[in-house]
Design an enzyme around this catalytic site. Structure first.
Site, PDB file in Angstrom:
ATOM      1  N   GLU A 108       0.829  -1.205   0.000  1.00 56.41           N
ATOM      2  CA  GLU A 108       0.000   0.000   0.000  1.00 56.41           C
ATOM      3  C   GLU A 108       0.867   1.261   0.000  1.00 56.41           C
ATOM      4  O   GLU A 108       0.578   2.234  -0.708  1.00 56.41           O
ATOM      5  CB  GLU A 108      -0.920   0.009   1.229  1.00 56.41           C
ATOM      6  N   LEU A 125      10.371 -38.951   3.099  1.00 55.21           N
ATOM      7  CA  LEU A 125       9.097 -38.607   2.473  1.00 55.21           C
ATOM      8  C   LEU A 125       7.949 -39.402   3.089  1.00 55.21           C
ATOM      9  O   LEU A 125       6.897 -38.847   3.423  1.00 55.21           O
ATOM     10  CB  LEU A 125       9.169 -38.869   0.968  1.00 55.21           C
TER      11      LEU A 125
END
Length: 343
Positions: free
Chosen positions: A46, A290
């Site tokens: 912003e 994993l």
């Protein structure tokens, strides 16, 4: 809002642990200013968008008084590395703000919007909300689940084998796939492998095939058995060694002792990484690591390459219980993306 998301993506890999944010300012149906959060610790979207208006237009102050500011994430309302964006919007007399989604961070959630409304600013929220949430999936995971966003990545043969049966290294995918993997590394905070992968493959775990930042290297080596001649010890980038023996920092190598190396290991690792503000991580293996995270249901996304060759035998690839959301070709290889919607 779509342009806000497009701008926000330019901060991927540079703003963590902050969210990716883009802002667009409209006056008389035309864009007069744009900005995005470029780097952690620097000005927010912003502020950059408002500055962009002042840089271009001599009458910026008058234009802002009849403009609409679009932003994909609720403006902050607290002092952090920078002042509150809500205050900057208010001080520039912008009459209307359109917000994609709320910020889940406790010090912001709803407070930025409330501050704008209390100042007499019209606020419209929930525009392209699902797209805005997807954009900052890493940020939302860290804030709401108190752990990093976890991406599993592996390559497998056409008949579903992960690695040679006898051990050793055997390349599966092509050069385009390798370059894509290096791009992914530049987009995430960290990359994790186990001891065997470090020893057999001797990887650098960097982004030499892509222009971007190197991730933090994370290796699991319970008994600190890995030889110091390996590439992971070259101190070219920050490296964390999770182990069961000691906590110590030597140069860019941080040894962190964990008490448990059984099924709780993934949760312990995730909590430690959360404390270190590591917002996202790619787990590249091996198969044991994993499967440990899959069994613990600690993963959000999986990216699985399948090469064109069949092996006939080898170590079987992990099995996922998530949902396949995308399949694309990368050179001669196939990439399948999975999401874990069960958590």
């Amino acid at each position: 809002m779509a342009r806000c998301i497009e701008l926000a993506m330019l901060g991927l890999g540079s703003v963590s642990p902050n969210p990716m944010v883009g802002a667009v300012i409209i006056c008389d149906d035309r864009i007069i200013g744009e900005g995005f959060h470029m780097k952690f610790g620097e000005a927010h979207a912003e502020v950059n968008a408002i500055k962009n208006v002042y840089d271009i237009f001599p009458d910026a102050e008058k234009l802002l008084k009849r403009s609409i500011l679009y932003v994909n994430l609720e403006p902050c309302a607290h002092f952090g590395k920078t002042p509150p964006c809500a205050d900057t919007i208010i001080s520039n007399n912008i009459p209307k703000v359109v917000v994609g989604c709320r910020d889940p961070f406790t010090q912001v959630n709803g407070k930025g919007i409330e501050r704008l409304k209390n100042a007499g600013i019209e606020v419209l929220e929930g525009i392209m909300e699902s797209d805005c949430l997807e954009l900052n999936k890493r940020f939302y995971t860290r804030v709401l689940r108190q752990r990093p966003f976890i991406i599993l990545k592996w390559a497998q043969s056409r008949d579903g084998f992960f690695a040679p049966k006898e051990g050793g290294q055997k390349w599966i995918t092509s050069s385009p796939a390798k370059q894509l993997v290096h791009r992914w590394r530049s987009e995430e905070d960290a990359i994790l492998i186990g001891k065997n992968t470090a020893k057999i493959d001797n990887p650098h775990l960097n982004v030499r095939e892509w222009n971007g930042k190197n991730p933090v290297r994370i290796i699991i080596d319970r008994n600190l058995e890995l030889p110091k001649e390996l590439n992971i010890f070259d101190e070219s980038q920050d490296t964390i060694i999770f182990n069961g023996l000691r906590t110590e920092v030597i140069g860019k190598i941080k040894y962190l002792e964990l008490e448990n190396f059984d099924v709780l290991l993934p949760r312990l690792i995730c909590y430690q990484l959360y404390l270190m503000d590591i917002q996202s991580i790619i787990i590249e293996g091996g198969a044991k690591i994993l499967n440990l995270f899959i069994s613990a249901d600690l993963w959000d996304e999986a990216r699985v390459f399948t090469g064109p060759d069949s092996w006939g035998e080898g170590i079987a690839s992990p099995v996922l219980r998530g949902e396949s959301v995308e399949t694309i070709s990368v050179g001669p290889d196939t990439l399948q993306v999975w999401r874990n919607f069960l958590i």
